[in-house]
Design a protein around this motif. Structure first.
Motif, PDB file in Angstrom:
ATOM      1  N   GLY A 190      15.195  -7.740  17.302  1.00 40.07           N
ATOM      2  CA  GLY A 190      15.506  -9.238  16.708  1.00 40.07           C
ATOM      3  C   GLY A 190      14.706  -9.440  15.519  1.00 40.07           C
ATOM      4  O   GLY A 190      13.979  -8.585  15.310  1.00 40.07           O
ATOM      5  N   SER A 191      14.766 -10.614  15.221  1.00 36.14           N
ATOM      6  CA  SER A 191      14.163 -11.002  14.091  1.00 36.14           C
ATOM      7  C   SER A 191      12.557 -11.027  14.292  1.00 36.14           C
ATOM      8  O   SER A 191      12.318 -11.578  15.473  1.00 36.14           O
ATOM      9  N   GLY A 192      11.972 -10.579  13.730  1.00 38.10           N
ATOM     10  CA  GLY A 192      10.248 -10.779  13.842  1.00 38.10           C
ATOM     11  C   GLY A 192       9.846  -9.740  14.780  1.00 38.10           C
ATOM     12  O   GLY A 192       8.802  -9.760  15.289  1.00 38.10           O
ATOM     13  N   SER A 193      10.989  -8.594  14.872  1.00 34.69           N
ATOM     14  CA  SER A 193      10.460  -7.622  16.118  1.00 34.69           C
ATOM     15  C   SER A 193       9.428  -6.832  15.388  1.00 34.69           C
ATOM     16  O   SER A 193       9.047  -5.716  16.086  1.00 34.69           O
ATOM     17  N   GLY A 194       9.502  -6.565  14.141  1.00 36.47           N
ATOM     18  CA  GLY A 194       8.499  -5.622  13.356  1.00 36.47           C
ATOM     19  C   GLY A 194       9.329  -4.320  12.777  1.00 36.47           C
ATOM     20  O   GLY A 194       8.807  -3.362  12.495  1.00 36.47           O
ATOM     21  N   LYS A 195      10.819  -4.406  12.781  1.00 33.39           N
ATOM     22  CA  LYS A 195      11.810  -3.451  12.074  1.00 33.39           C
ATOM     23  C   LYS A 195      11.171  -3.082  10.833  1.00 33.39           C
ATOM     24  O   LYS A 195      11.069  -1.918  10.079  1.00 33.39           O
ATOM     25  N   SER A 196      11.205  -4.289   9.801  1.00 29.47           N
ATOM     26  CA  SER A 196      10.751  -4.049   8.347  1.00 29.47           C
ATOM     27  C   SER A 196       9.409  -3.487   8.432  1.00 29.47           C
ATOM     28  O   SER A 196       9.074  -2.722   7.447  1.00 29.47           O
ATOM     29  N   VAL A 197       8.360  -3.919   9.245  1.00 28.73           N
ATOM     30  CA  VAL A 197       7.188  -3.387   9.371  1.00 28.73           C
ATOM     31  C   VAL A 197       6.982  -1.874   9.403  1.00 28.73           C
ATOM     32  O   VAL A 197       6.445  -1.064   8.772  1.00 28.73           O
ATOM     33  N   LEU A 198       7.741  -1.572  10.407  1.00 30.76           N
ATOM     34  CA  LEU A 198       7.908  -0.027  10.824  1.00 30.76           C
ATOM     35  C   LEU A 198       8.494   0.790   9.369  1.00 30.76           C
ATOM     36  O   LEU A 198       7.994   1.901   9.132  1.00 30.76           O
ATOM     37  N   LEU A 199       9.719   0.469   8.808  1.00 32.61           N
ATOM     38  CA  LEU A 199      10.210   0.808   7.564  1.00 32.61           C
ATOM     39  C   LEU A 199       9.337   1.062   6.343  1.00 32.61           C
ATOM     40  O   LEU A 199       9.186   2.046   6.107  1.00 32.61           O
ATOM     41  N   LYS A 200       8.391   0.046   6.336  1.00 34.20           N
ATOM     42  CA  LYS A 200       7.398   0.022   5.346  1.00 34.20           C
ATOM     43  C   LYS A 200       6.135   1.189   5.614  1.00 34.20           C
ATOM     44  O   LYS A 200       5.599   1.553   4.668  1.00 34.20           O
ATOM     45  N   HIS A 201       6.040   1.513   6.862  1.00 35.63           N
ATOM     46  CA  HIS A 201       5.093   2.253   7.172  1.00 35.63           C
ATOM     47  C   HIS A 201       5.537   3.875   6.702  1.00 35.63           C
ATOM     48  O   HIS A 201       4.510   4.799   6.480  1.00 35.63           O
ATOM     49  N   LEU A 202       6.869   3.961   6.816  1.00 37.00           N
ATOM     50  CA  LEU A 202       7.521   5.336   6.356  1.00 37.00           C
ATOM     51  C   LEU A 202       6.960   5.581   4.996  1.00 37.00           C
ATOM     52  O   LEU A 202       7.089   6.507   4.477  1.00 37.00           O
ATOM     53  N   THR A 203       6.816   4.735   3.941  1.00 34.22           N
ATOM     54  CA  THR A 203       6.541   4.996   2.565  1.00 34.22           C
ATOM     55  C   THR A 203       5.028   4.685   2.364  1.00 34.22           C
ATOM     56  O   THR A 203       4.491   4.675   0.933  1.00 34.22           O
ATOM     57  N   GLY A 204       4.233   4.365   3.297  1.00 38.66           N
ATOM     58  CA  GLY A 204       2.771   3.843   3.101  1.00 38.66           C
ATOM     59  C   GLY A 204       2.717   2.668   2.568  1.00 38.66           C
ATOM     60  O   GLY A 204       1.581   2.376   1.921  1.00 38.66           O
ATOM     61  N   LEU A 205       3.665   1.683   2.581  1.00 38.59           N
ATOM     62  CA  LEU A 205       3.609   0.320   1.914  1.00 38.59           C
ATOM     63  C   LEU A 205       2.499  -0.425   2.697  1.00 38.59           C
ATOM     64  O   LEU A 205       1.876  -1.209   2.404  1.00 38.59           O
ATOM     65  N   ILE A 206       2.735  -0.082   4.136  1.00 35.07           N
ATOM     66  CA  ILE A 206       1.807  -0.747   5.276  1.00 35.07           C
ATOM     67  C   ILE A 206       1.046   0.609   5.874  1.00 35.07           C
ATOM     68  O   ILE A 206       1.824   1.632   6.180  1.00 35.07           O
ATOM     69  N   ARG A 207      -0.098   0.328   6.112  1.00 39.31           N
ATOM     70  CA  ARG A 207      -0.880   1.302   6.773  1.00 39.31           C
ATOM     71  C   ARG A 207      -1.148   1.143   8.150  1.00 39.31           C
ATOM     72  O   ARG A 207      -1.279  -0.145   8.722  1.00 39.31           O
ATOM     73  N   PRO A 208      -0.853   2.152   9.046  1.00 43.81           N
ATOM     74  CA  PRO A 208      -1.159   1.830  10.414  1.00 43.81           C
ATOM     75  C   PRO A 208      -2.667   1.540  10.917  1.00 43.81           C
ATOM     76  O   PRO A 208      -3.470   2.141  10.171  1.00 43.81           O
ATOM     77  N   ASP A 209      -2.748   0.940  11.826  1.00 39.89           N
ATOM     78  CA  ASP A 209      -4.057   0.816  12.765  1.00 39.89           C
ATOM     79  C   ASP A 209      -4.549   2.235  13.324  1.00 39.89           C
ATOM     80  O   ASP A 209      -5.523   2.594  13.223  1.00 39.89           O
ATOM     81  N   SER A 210      -3.444   2.593  13.972  1.00 42.16           N
ATOM     82  CA  SER A 210      -3.618   3.993  14.430  1.00 42.16           C
ATOM     83  C   SER A 210      -2.631   4.742  14.828  1.00 42.16           C
ATOM     84  O   SER A 210      -1.255   3.993  14.648  1.00 42.16           O
ATOM     85  N   GLY A 211      -2.357   6.014  15.089  1.00 40.69           N
ATOM     86  CA  GLY A 211      -1.206   6.760  15.274  1.00 40.69           C
ATOM     87  C   GLY A 211      -0.941   7.550  14.145  1.00 40.69           C
ATOM     88  O   GLY A 211      -1.669   7.572  13.225  1.00 40.69           O
TER      89      GLY A 211
END
Lengths: 256, 250
Positions: free
Chosen positions: B36-57
């Motif tokens: 759904g909207s706001g479920s974090g799909k784009s956030v997940l995608l941006k992690h794959l290029t390092g545009l967003i950094r994870p807190d852990s994992g």
């Protein structure tokens, strides 16, 4: 009470984070300067923006600053019979203070605001992320050309503005106060020492670096859509003008 | 280029968006992430290029663990990964041709005199011949996305990430974009990860469908298995009755 404490903590944390971010950006820009050749087109474009496109405004501000200084001091000096000294006062005040500071103000307000808005709009429309995802460093591509343009053009623009101001001062002195052109210029150049010019150029260089880093940093860290762009633009101008005055004091104090 | 995500967590201001998320993206396939909207799909995608950094994992792209790579070390990797943003991510101050040529020029991947030819070729691939001198602001949403795809193709990526590629487009334009994604995935065997909530695209393109719900991947299956899943959340999503936590808050 706790909420007030938290709010104060948040303000200080924001100040330190912003200051730290700006220092880091300055360091990155200096490191990226070695790529100036491959960014020549972008640098020239920004130099035109800072220099050439600001010339009309710098001319007007410079001219009237010189004329007003000459008028304000000249009338008082004339009452004391010292109007021959007006060149000294116009020269010293323009070269030491008014030239570098007023030029920095107009460039920070005109160019700095436009840079913060442009980079802010790019940030909120994912253009900065798009650059990063293409493997292009935003600092090299966007901030370094602006930084280099500012530190090279600011001193040139300042000198230009001072020259126009001196000429404006001469107009009033000769035509209104009755001081001869020769005396005006002789007193002016006699009073100026090399250290004044050096101080003026140092100030211009530092002010250029300050407003460019502040504008680029606030632009690149913009969030929250159109409202965020507006806030970044205001923030860039307010921080730049404040820092110019703070830096002006310390440069005068320690280098003057 | 395969991707492995292990126990990924990400929060924004105390709001957990991704919670111990695990996901495998197979090489050369089209993997779709729905939610759904706001479920974090784009956030997940941006992690794959390092545009967003994870807190852990941990995030493995190819054989490489990119979780703790510095920004500088990520830049060479990003040249192998293309990301198509929801808005297109075109630079508004550059023409279409300059946007497409951007990566080639900046990374010096082609001689200057060959670049116009490459730009022309990539624009033809996305059916935008002759648009080199247009400004992005004068293009429709679908055209901007196709220019963005053309720009990505100049770097010959091994992985393409699409963030809502058909969002806001009319059905014929969505169809054009879907066909283009399919063609690229099949012809150049590029690994594709697509984030969407457009079910038509999901069932047309996906080799694997992954459903993101409340920060976790709750189902990872083929489109047919997804369609016939007994999971209530999946079924409510397919029947368009699904409400993510973010939407419920509103």
């Amino acid at each position: 009470m706790l909420s007030l404490f938290k709010r104060i903590e948040a303000v200080f944390s924001d100040i330190f984070l912003t200051a730290g971010g700006m220092v880091l950006l300055l360091g990155e820009c200096i490191i990226e300067l070695k790529y100036f050749a491959s960014n020549a087109r972008r640098i020239i474009r920004q130099m035109m923006e800072v220099g050439w496109n600001t010339l009309p405004l710098a001319s007007m501000i410079g001219l009237f600053t010189g004329m007003i200084t000459s008028l304000q001091t000249g009338v008082e000096l004339k009452n004391l019979g010292l109007q021959q000294q007006v060149g000294t006062i116009v020269g010293l005040s323009l070269v030491r203070e008014m030239g570098p500071v007023f030029t920095a103000f107009i460039v920070a307000a005109r160019v700095g605001a436009s840079w913060a808005a442009e980079l802010g709009a790019m940030s909120v429309s994912e253009e900065i992320d798009a650059l990063r995802s293409l493997g292009i460093r935003p600092v090299r591509f966007l901030a370094m050309p602006r930084f280099l343009a500012a530190i090279t053009m600011q001193p040139i623009l300042t000198v230009y503005s001072i020259v126009v101001g001196i000429w404006g001062g001469a107009l009033v002195s000769v035509n209104y106060l009755g001081v001869s052109r020769h005396v005006y210029y002789k007193r002016l150049f006699d009073s100026l020492a090399m250290i004044d010019l050096r101080l003026c150029l140092w100030k211009a260089l530092v002010f250029g670096a300050l407003f460019s880093i502040v504008s680029c940093y606030t632009g690149l860290t913009t969030t929250n859509g159109a409202e965020g762009v507006g806030r970044s633009t205001t923030r860039a101008v307010v921080i730049s003008l404040s820092l110019v005055l703070v830096a002006d004091y310390f440069i005068t104090r320690f280098l003057g | 280029m395969r991707i492995e995500i292990k126990n990924l967590c990400k929060s924004f201001r105390g709001n957990a968006v991704l919670k111990n998320l695990n996901l495998s993206i197979p090489e050369g396939k089209i993997s779709v992430i729905v939610g759904g909207s706001g479920s974090g799909k784009s956030v997940l995608l941006k992690h794959l290029t390092g545009l967003i950094r994870p807190d852990s994992g941990q995030i493995f792209v190819g054989e490489r663990d990119i979780t703790h790579l510095s920004e500088a070390s990520l830049y060479p990797l990003r040249q192998r990964i293309a990301m198509i943003f929801q808005s297109g991510g075109l630079l508004g101050s550059l023409t279409v041709g300059e946007n497409v040529a951007l990566g080639l020029i900046e990374h010096k991947l082609a001689p200057r005199d060959k670049i116009p030819e490459i730009v022309k070729e990539k624009l033809a691939l996305v059916k935008l011949e002759g648009k080199e001198n247009e400004m992005p602001g004068n293009l429709s949403g679908g055209m901007r996305k196709r220019v963005s795809i053309a720009r990505a193709l100049t770097l010959y990526p091994e992985l393409i990430l699409y963030d809502e590629p058909t969002a806001g487009l009319d059905p014929p334009m969505s169809e054009t974009i879907d066909d283009l994604i399919l063609k690229l995935a099949r012809d150049i065997k590029v690994t594709t990860v697509m984030v969407t909530h457009d079910l038509t695209s999901v069932f047309k393109l996906a080799d694997t469908v992954n459903m993101l719900h409340e920060g976790e991947i709750i189902v990872s299956s083929s489109p047919d298995e997804f369609k016939n899943s007994k999971n209530q959340i999946v079924q409510s999503f397919i029947r368009r009755e699904y409400h993510s936590a973010a939407v419920m808050i509103l």
